[in-house]
Design a protein around this motif. Sequence first.
Motif, PDB file in Angstrom:
ATOM      1  N   HIS A  54       0.834  -1.200   0.000  1.00 48.53           N
ATOM      2  CA  HIS A  54       0.000   0.000   0.000  1.00 48.53           C
ATOM      3  C   HIS A  54       0.866   1.244   0.000  1.00 48.53           C
ATOM      4  N   ALA A  55       0.296   2.298  -0.562  1.00 48.71           N
ATOM      5  CA  ALA A  55       0.927   3.611  -0.389  1.00 48.71           C
ATOM      6  C   ALA A  55      -0.065   4.481   0.371  1.00 48.71           C
ATOM      7  N   LEU A  56       0.425   5.081   1.440  1.00 51.86           N
ATOM      8  CA  LEU A  56      -0.415   6.016   2.187  1.00 51.86           C
ATOM      9  C   LEU A  56      -0.043   7.405   1.694  1.00 51.86           C
ATOM     10  N   ILE A  57      -1.001   8.087   1.089  1.00 52.62           N
ATOM     11  CA  ILE A  57      -0.686   9.385   0.484  1.00 52.62           C
ATOM     12  C   ILE A  57      -1.112  10.514   1.417  1.00 52.62           C
ATOM     13  N   LEU A  58      -0.139  11.308   1.813  1.00 55.44           N
ATOM     14  CA  LEU A  58      -0.408  12.401   2.742  1.00 55.44           C
ATOM     15  C   LEU A  58       0.063  13.731   2.153  1.00 55.44           C
ATOM     16  N   GLY A  59      -0.894  14.529   1.723  1.00 52.39           N
ATOM     17  CA  GLY A  59      -0.578  15.878   1.245  1.00 52.39           C
ATOM     18  C   GLY A  59      -1.356  16.887   2.090  1.00 52.39           C
ATOM     19  N   ASP A  60      -1.271  18.156   1.700  1.00 53.48           N
ATOM     20  CA  ASP A  60      -1.975  19.192   2.462  1.00 53.48           C
ATOM     21  C   ASP A  60      -3.471  18.889   2.606  1.00 53.48           C
ATOM     22  N   ASN A  61      -4.095  18.458   1.472  1.00 49.41           N
ATOM     23  CA  ASN A  61      -5.538  18.166   1.496  1.00 49.41           C
ATOM     24  C   ASN A  61      -5.881  17.118   2.540  1.00 49.41           C
ATOM     25  N   GLU A  62      -5.136  16.012   2.498  1.00 51.00           N
ATOM     26  CA  GLU A  62      -5.410  14.898   3.422  1.00 51.00           C
ATOM     27  C   GLU A  62      -5.318  15.371   4.867  1.00 51.00           C
ATOM     28  N   VAL A  63      -4.246  16.145   5.136  1.00 55.75           N
ATOM     29  CA  VAL A  63      -4.021  16.568   6.517  1.00 55.75           C
ATOM     30  C   VAL A  63      -5.149  17.493   6.978  1.00 55.75           C
ATOM     31  N   SER A  64      -5.516  18.462   6.132  1.00 50.99           N
ATOM     32  CA  SER A  64      -6.558  19.385   6.611  1.00 50.99           C
ATOM     33  C   SER A  64      -7.935  18.722   6.653  1.00 50.99           C
ATOM     34  N   GLU A  65      -8.230  17.801   5.728  1.00 54.90           N
ATOM     35  CA  GLU A  65      -9.543  17.116   5.755  1.00 54.90           C
ATOM     36  C   GLU A  65      -9.615  16.041   6.840  1.00 54.90           C
ATOM     37  N   GLY A  66      -8.427  15.553   7.268  1.00 54.19           N
ATOM     38  CA  GLY A  66      -8.423  14.429   8.220  1.00 54.19           C
ATOM     39  C   GLY A  66      -8.835  13.119   7.546  1.00 54.19           C
ATOM     40  N   LEU A  67      -8.764  13.080   6.252  1.00 52.91           N
ATOM     41  CA  LEU A  67      -9.067  11.839   5.505  1.00 52.91           C
ATOM     42  C   LEU A  67      -7.828  11.443   4.712  1.00 52.91           C
ATOM     43  N   TRP A  68      -7.338  10.285   4.974  1.00 47.94           N
ATOM     44  CA  TRP A  68      -6.088   9.866   4.338  1.00 47.94           C
ATOM     45  C   TRP A  68      -6.379   9.004   3.114  1.00 47.94           C
ATOM     46  N   THR A  69      -5.480   9.095   2.126  1.00 51.11           N
ATOM     47  CA  THR A  69      -5.666   8.299   0.915  1.00 51.11           C
ATOM     48  C   THR A  69      -4.793   7.054   0.977  1.00 51.11           C
ATOM     49  N   LEU A  70      -5.426   5.906   0.817  1.00 46.97           N
ATOM     50  CA  LEU A  70      -4.670   4.650   0.817  1.00 46.97           C
ATOM     51  C   LEU A  70      -4.808   3.999  -0.547  1.00 46.97           C
ATOM     52  N   LYS A  71      -3.658   3.789  -1.182  1.00 48.79           N
ATOM     53  CA  LYS A  71      -3.678   3.206  -2.528  1.00 48.79           C
ATOM     54  C   LYS A  71      -3.162   1.774  -2.420  1.00 48.79           C
ATOM     55  N   THR A  72      -3.897   0.851  -3.013  1.00 46.67           N
ATOM     56  CA  THR A  72      -3.423  -0.539  -3.057  1.00 46.67           C
ATOM     57  C   THR A  72      -2.659  -0.703  -4.368  1.00 46.67           C
ATOM     58  N   LEU A  73      -1.376  -1.018  -4.245  1.00 45.37           N
ATOM     59  CA  LEU A  73      -0.530  -0.930  -5.439  1.00 45.37           C
ATOM     60  C   LEU A  73      -0.799  -2.039  -6.458  1.00 45.37           C
ATOM     61  N   ALA A  74      -1.251  -3.186  -5.993  1.00 47.63           N
ATOM     62  CA  ALA A  74      -1.468  -4.303  -6.923  1.00 47.63           C
ATOM     63  C   ALA A  74      -2.524  -3.952  -7.973  1.00 47.63           C
ATOM     64  N   ASP A  75      -3.625  -3.310  -7.545  1.00 49.00           N
ATOM     65  CA  ASP A  75      -4.693  -3.036  -8.527  1.00 49.00           C
ATOM     66  C   ASP A  75      -4.938  -1.536  -8.737  1.00 49.00           C
ATOM     67  N   GLY A  76      -4.174  -0.707  -8.080  1.00 45.82           N
ATOM     68  CA  GLY A  76      -4.302   0.734  -8.287  1.00 45.82           C
ATOM     69  C   GLY A  76      -5.519   1.354  -7.604  1.00 45.82           C
ATOM     70  N   SER A  77      -6.310   0.538  -6.888  1.00 44.72           N
ATOM     71  CA  SER A  77      -7.529   1.079  -6.266  1.00 44.72           C
ATOM     72  C   SER A  77      -7.157   2.027  -5.130  1.00 44.72           C
ATOM     73  N   GLN A  78      -8.018   3.003  -4.889  1.00 46.43           N
ATOM     74  CA  GLN A  78      -7.730   4.015  -3.891  1.00 46.43           C
ATOM     75  C   GLN A  78      -8.935   4.206  -2.998  1.00 46.43           C
ATOM     76  N   LEU A  79      -8.710   4.429  -1.709  1.00 41.39           N
ATOM     77  CA  LEU A  79      -9.858   4.821  -0.893  1.00 41.39           C
ATOM     78  C   LEU A  79      -9.444   5.813   0.171  1.00 41.39           C
ATOM     79  N   LYS A  80     -10.451   6.596   0.624  1.00 37.94           N
ATOM     80  CA  LYS A  80     -10.185   7.617   1.633  1.00 37.94           C
ATOM     81  C   LYS A  80     -10.617   7.068   2.982  1.00 37.94           C
ATOM     82  N   LEU A  81      -9.755   7.244   3.958  1.00 37.75           N
ATOM     83  CA  LEU A  81     -10.052   6.699   5.289  1.00 37.75           C
ATOM     84  C   LEU A  81      -9.772   7.735   6.360  1.00 37.75           C
ATOM     85  N   PRO A  82     -10.629   7.821   7.374  1.00 39.66           N
ATOM     86  CA  PRO A  82     -10.260   8.659   8.513  1.00 39.66           C
ATOM     87  C   PRO A  82      -9.119   7.977   9.272  1.00 39.66           C
TER      88      PRO A  82
END
Length: 477
Positions: A431-459
């Motif tokens: 997995h890649a946990l993507i943390l940029g300004d948006n994620e930090v201010s929204e409090g929702l983190w982006t988690l990308k599963t590298l095998a299939d490229g799927s992405q989801l937002k998680l608190p």
Amino acid sequence: MSEGAAKKEEKPRKFQAIRGTRDLLPPETALWNRVEQTAHEVFATFGFGEIRPPVFEPTELFARSIGLDTDVVAKEMYSFFEGFNLEELRLEHARVALSRGPKENRSDQEFWQEVESAFAELPKGEFITLRPEATASVCRAYIERGMQQLPQPVKLYYMGPMFRRERPQKGRYRQFYQIGAEVLGGSDAPAIDAEVIEMVMTFFDRLELQGVQLDINSIGCPECRPRYVELLRTELLKVKDKLGPDSQRRIAANPLRVLDSKLESEQPIIAKLPRIADHLCEACATHYSAVKHQLEMRGVFFRENWRLVRGLDYYMRTTFEITAQGLGSQNAVCGGGRYDGLVELLGGPPTKGIGFAIGEDRLILSLQESGKAPVQQGRDVYIAWMGERAHATAIRAAKDLRKAGFSVELPPVEQKFGKALGQADQLGAKHALILGDNEVSEGLWTLKTLADGSQLKLPEPALIEHLRKNKVVSSGG
Ligand code: HAM
């Protein structure tokens, strides 16, 4: 020539590991750890405790235990003299020279006497040796640490590097690793021999080692073996001309070792030699058949091999060797046997002993050959972060994830997300946990599963739970 040019010419030496030694690296070391962990677990279930003896001992300990005529002692030990150093010698020279005084009024003879007595005062040195095996050390420790006072038998195991100056080849190194065990005490009950062998077989079974073959033999005792050795020598002398130079040499020093020969042309001759099983004294014959019975009771399959004599002098009665798949000519993955009398030989009380040592390098090789090697474990999570605020969040996230047992890669410097994801891929991250300004201010983190490229937002609080569930699914599948 300028200073710079001179420097360029002076190429620094490229160091290489010494012949017969090597670096063990990931992912292979994960397999080494698994093997060692399994040994700790299995041996503990048989009531063994770990001993960690020193890596070097007095040369004499090995010479006496293993025997002067063995290959190990005669040719393969790394020994050195320890005592005074060069600086001490130089100081002593200076002291002697000064003591002669400005006016020489001594004869040469007197001078040399003085030198000699000065050297006699130096601390005595000692030959020491990097251990070629550990049975001698365990016996030394048994005596030195008064282990005969403990409840008997004392059951010890060890693991670590051993050193033998052998010709390196596949499965044969100059620094190699053994996992071994010894049982010392007052009894030589055949059930002890059988249980020690059962323990190695259980260990190999747990590791799913393939093509395991156990060979056993009895090589008699100081009462019956010398008679057999004499008989063997007489028979060997009759066929001496048909033997190769190595075996010819061994007739005088150690005729039993001729039975070890792998030389094709000697095989039909060896097949006709007298067999020790027919020449054991009654006590040894009874012991041997009881060991076999005990092995059968434990469901341990074995093959009797009358030519199994082992290369170290301390053995008597039971000897055994285990071979495994995929090792070529160096296929002995374990060797052992009984050595009653060794503790006594080293100045201890009369003590019975039996043990074995597994060649860990060979065990690993065999496991790898049969596809039991682990694949490189990728990181669970690669944290791709951008911006100062995100960096602080990333550090906290890494800490929490690691605490929960996930393996995490946290890049030390900021990178563009594209580059970071490329690196996550290279590292085999799940997995890649993507943390940029948006994620930090929204409090929702982006988690990308590298095998299939799927992405989801998680608190933030849901992340670990999500990864845990995911881990169970992926390792179970
Ligand atoms: P050994 O047969 O000399 O016995 O060694 C045991 C095992 O260590 C061998 O079967 C082999 O797997 C491994 N081994 C030996 N030399 C090398 C090497 N140069 N490179 C890689 N592996 C090697 C002993 O050492 C006895 N102390 C065993 C014992 C314990 N007997 C009673 N208690």
